[in-house]
Design an enzyme around this catalytic site. Structure first.
Site, mmCIF file in Angstrom:
data_model
loop_
_atom_site.group_PDB
_atom_site.id
_atom_site.type_symbol
_atom_site.label_atom_id
_atom_site.label_comp_id
_atom_site.label_asym_id
_atom_site.label_seq_id
_atom_site.Cartn_x
_atom_site.Cartn_y
_atom_site.Cartn_z
ATOM 1 N N ASP A 20 32.014 43.580 43.488
ATOM 2 C CA ASP A 20 31.807 43.488 42.041
ATOM 3 C C ASP A 20 31.856 42.007 41.655
ATOM 4 O OD1 ASP A 20 31.862 43.408 39.300
ATOM 5 O OD2 ASP A 20 33.374 44.986 39.063
ATOM 6 N N HIS A 135 43.731 40.547 27.086
ATOM 7 C CA HIS A 135 42.664 41.475 26.671
ATOM 8 C C HIS A 135 43.145 42.922 26.605
ATOM 9 C CE1 HIS A 135 39.759 38.301 26.899
ATOM 10 N NE2 HIS A 135 39.922 38.120 28.195
ATOM 11 N N ASP A 172 43.265 30.216 26.422
ATOM 12 C CA ASP A 172 42.293 30.790 27.359
ATOM 13 C C ASP A 172 40.905 30.708 26.698
ATOM 14 O OD1 ASP A 172 42.294 33.055 29.842
ATOM 15 O OD2 ASP A 172 40.658 33.297 28.391
ATOM 16 N N HIS A 174 38.597 32.861 26.666
ATOM 17 C CA HIS A 174 38.155 34.142 26.100
ATOM 18 C C HIS A 174 39.025 34.525 24.908
ATOM 19 C CE1 HIS A 174 36.970 34.358 30.441
ATOM 20 N NE2 HIS A 174 35.842 34.806 29.916
ATOM 21 N N ASP A 265 40.782 28.810 32.118
ATOM 22 C CA ASP A 265 39.332 28.916 32.218
ATOM 23 C C ASP A 265 38.667 28.119 31.090
ATOM 24 O OD1 ASP A 265 40.255 30.659 30.284
ATOM 25 O OD2 ASP A 265 39.519 32.476 31.275
ATOM 26 N N TYR A 305 39.699 30.265 36.814
ATOM 27 C CA TYR A 305 39.046 30.810 38.007
ATOM 28 C C TYR A 305 38.477 29.755 38.935
ATOM 29 C CZ TYR A 305 39.842 34.648 34.915
ATOM 30 O OH TYR A 305 40.467 35.526 34.077
HETATM 31 N N1 Q9C Z 1 30.200 36.143 32.308
HETATM 32 C C1 Q9C Z 1 40.532 36.572 31.487
HETATM 33 O O1 Q9C Z 1 40.194 35.420 31.560
HETATM 34 N N2 Q9C Z 1 33.705 38.900 32.422
HETATM 35 N N3 Q9C Z 1 39.659 37.569 31.501
HETATM 36 C C2 Q9C Z 1 32.905 38.293 31.438
HETATM 37 C C3 Q9C Z 1 30.816 36.959 31.311
HETATM 38 C C4 Q9C Z 1 35.043 39.268 32.043
HETATM 39 C C5 Q9C Z 1 38.250 37.308 31.580
HETATM 40 C C6 Q9C Z 1 31.500 38.165 31.913
HETATM 41 C C7 Q9C Z 1 35.971 38.101 31.932
HETATM 42 C C8 Q9C Z 1 37.407 38.510 31.732
HETATM 43 C C9 Q9C Z 1 41.977 36.906 31.408
HETATM 44 ZN ZN ZN Z 2 39.887 34.023 30.078
#
Ligand code: Q9C
Ligand code: ZN
Length: 557
Positions: A20, A135, A172, A174, A265, A305
């Protein structure tokens, strides 16, 4: 008081068992690499190491439904196929047989950190955890997150420690929509998040991530969203967001505790964020947060990441928590136009709820006392002093500043006593509202017994060698006097310790008549030690050193 580092090796057990591409970036190496780097740099050894514990069912229940917790508990016994099927019911989530254990440790680590800080065992700390949390929602996993670690820690701090105002800073990249949903009608938790948004075209594609989502009911104004509408945001954009949005609101809110959803990130190199902020930026952001809540900052890892960028950023944050000076930021400190637009949209959306944001749109209207308030003039008796900032400039009836006091005279003695009193009162304020663990040194020419320094302020007794001090003083008549020379020796010694990084900031007291000359020497001395740029801020009346020209260049250098 120190810094806690909460960790448990078991949290590296969970990993993706099938193909994945979206989920594979949330890997065990995120923790092992960051921890290794902390050890390499000797930072881990300077922290109080705490082994994470599992959060209890009751603690998970502060945020999550019993059914959801039971469902997660059940995943421990599932096979790979069943885990994959269940994972598919959520957005960007994978489960592993160890996920339940890891996620309980992650939440427990956040709880332990909060307990250590609120018990006074440490001033601040970082929990290095996975899976992340921001999240996750009452009954749903989302975006690699299983239990909402920071939200659970906030509820725990309220219930178990009786806190009334908690600030959550989510840096973060996001949007932590999980935290937003949990606290959106709660005025006791102020949630700030900046996030890659691109006008709604970036994950998790939510309308409620925009700046006009400000909370609801009694929680109106206690959700602060700063959407980034372009990638490539960097140090200047992040610092501007802190200075013009987060900090004004946070000082007005006056939190008792700061929780950081510390996702990295948002740093340069990260494949998710596509931002440009360098690791050093996180040292500065951490320092700024330490001005709040008496320095009680609890950070919990979220995303991040790019293993190298993540590890460096984690080290920067821990260094700042430990009180080390922050390395300078690189690059031109000019925010992007798009960032300023975002910042302004938050100011507009939040202005009805925060006094500190109400004047933001009207800057530049009042000038020079022609309209509205005028600047407060203060004397500068001491070039590096604190006392002048506290005492308003005594003005003659014509409005001119009164002449500087002459040393030796009775007025001078009175002024010196006042200065020590003012310094005492400033230090009292520092004690009531403990500042970040930045090492500040105070140098007095005549140590005053009445002056009790807070434990983390160093009383600097050293002086530069006499010949060196005399050599610097020689061109200045004002420095011929004994007291001025002694003070100069102290100033030079402080400068030395600041430039070699032993001390972050210093306060020195010098006679008024020697102020300009001492400043002149301090500037020259700073430049001769290799400083490239000096900001010299004179508050109030001070003659400019004679050869400091208008373009800011000092002749002879
Ligand atoms: N390219 C945290 O950083 N994928 N979660 C998004 C966009 C999910 C991130 C796809 C990313 C989750 C904790
Ligand atoms: Zn994030």
């Amino acid at each position: 008081m120190g810094t806690a580092l909460v960790y448990h090796e078991d949290m590296t057990a969970a990993r993706l068992l099938w193909d994945d591409p979206e989920c594979e970036i949330e890997c065990p190496e995120r923790l092992t690499t960051a921890l290794e780097r902390l050890q390499q740099r000797g930072l881990e050894q300077r922290c109080l190491r705490l082994a994470a514990r599992e959060a209890s069912e009751a603690e998970l229940g502060l945020v999550h439904s019993p059914e959801y917790v039971a469902l997660l508990q059940g995943t421990q016994a599932l096979g790979t196929g069943e885990l994959q099927t269940l994972s598919g019911q959520y957005d960007a989530v994978y489960f592993h047989p160890s996920t339940f254990h890891c996620a309980r440790l992650a939440a427990g680590a956040a709880l332990q950190l909060v307990d250590a800080v609120l018990a006074g065992a440490v001033r601040n700390g970082l929990a290095l955890v996975r899976p992340p949390g921001h999240h996750s929602q009452r009954a749903a996993a989302n975006g690699f997150c299983v239990f909402n670690n920071v939200a659970i820690a906030a509820k725990h701090a309220q219930r178990q420690h009786g806190l009334h105002r908690i600030l959550i800073v989510d840096w973060d990249v996001h949007h932590g929509q999980g935290i937003q949903y949990i606290f959106e009608d709660d005025p006791s938790v102020l949630y700030f998040s900046w996030h890659r948004y691109e006008h709604g075209r970036f994950w998790p594609y939510l309308r409620e991530s925009d700046a006009d989502a400000v909370g609801q009911g009694p929680g109106l104004g206690f959700t602060v969203n700063l959407p980034w509408n372009q990638v490539g945001m960097g140090n200047a954009d992040y610092v501007a967001a802190f200075l013009h949005v987060l900090l004004p609101v946070a000082f007005e809110f006056n939190p008792e505790l700061v929780l950081v959803s510390a996702g990295f990130d948002s740093a340069i190199g990260d494949p998710e964020g596509q931002m440009q902020a360098t690791p050093e930026c996180f040292a500065h952001l951490t320092q700024l947060l330490q001005m709040l809540a008496g320095g009680r900052v609890c950070a919990v890892l979220e995303g991040g990441y790019h293993l190298e960028s993540l590890s460096q950023s984690v080290c920067m944050m821990v260094q700042a928590l430990l009180g080390d000076p922050a390395p300078p930021l690189s690059g031109p400190m000019v925010p992007h136009a798009s960032a300023l637009e975002s910042i302004q949209s938050v100011q507009v959306a939040q202005a009805p709820h925060w006094m500190s944001l109400q004047q933001q749109g009207q800057r530049g209207l009042g000038r020079d006392g022609a309209s509205g308030s005028h600047a407060v003039a203060v004397t500068l008796n001491h070039p590096l002093g604190v006392a002048p900032v506290l005492s308003p400039c005594p003005r003659s009836p014509e409005g001119r500043p009164s002449p500087l006091l002459l040393p030796g005279g009775p007025e001078f003695k009175a002024a010196a006593t006042q200065d020590v009193a003012a310094l005492s009162s400033l230090l009292d304020q520092l004690r009531l509202n403990p500042t970040p663990p930045v090492r500040t040194a105070v140098a007095l020419t005549a140590p005053d017994a009445a002056l009790a320094l807070p434990s983390d302020v160093l009383c600097e007794e050293g002086s530069a060698p006499q010949e060196e001090t005399q050599a610097w003083a020689r061109p200045h008549e004002a420095l011929a006097q004994d007291r001025a020379l002694t003070a100069l020796g102290k100033v030079l010694y402080l400068l030395d310790r600041i430039l070699d990084g032993q001390v972050s900031s210093g306060i020195a007291v010098t006679p008024a008549s020697a102020a300009a000359a001492t400043l002149d020497v301090a500037i020259r001395c700073g430049l001769s030690h290799g400083a490239q740029r000096l900001l010299c801020l004179a508050v109030g009346q001070l003659d400019r050193p004679p050869d400091l020209t208008d373009d800011g260049r000092l002749e002879g250098f």
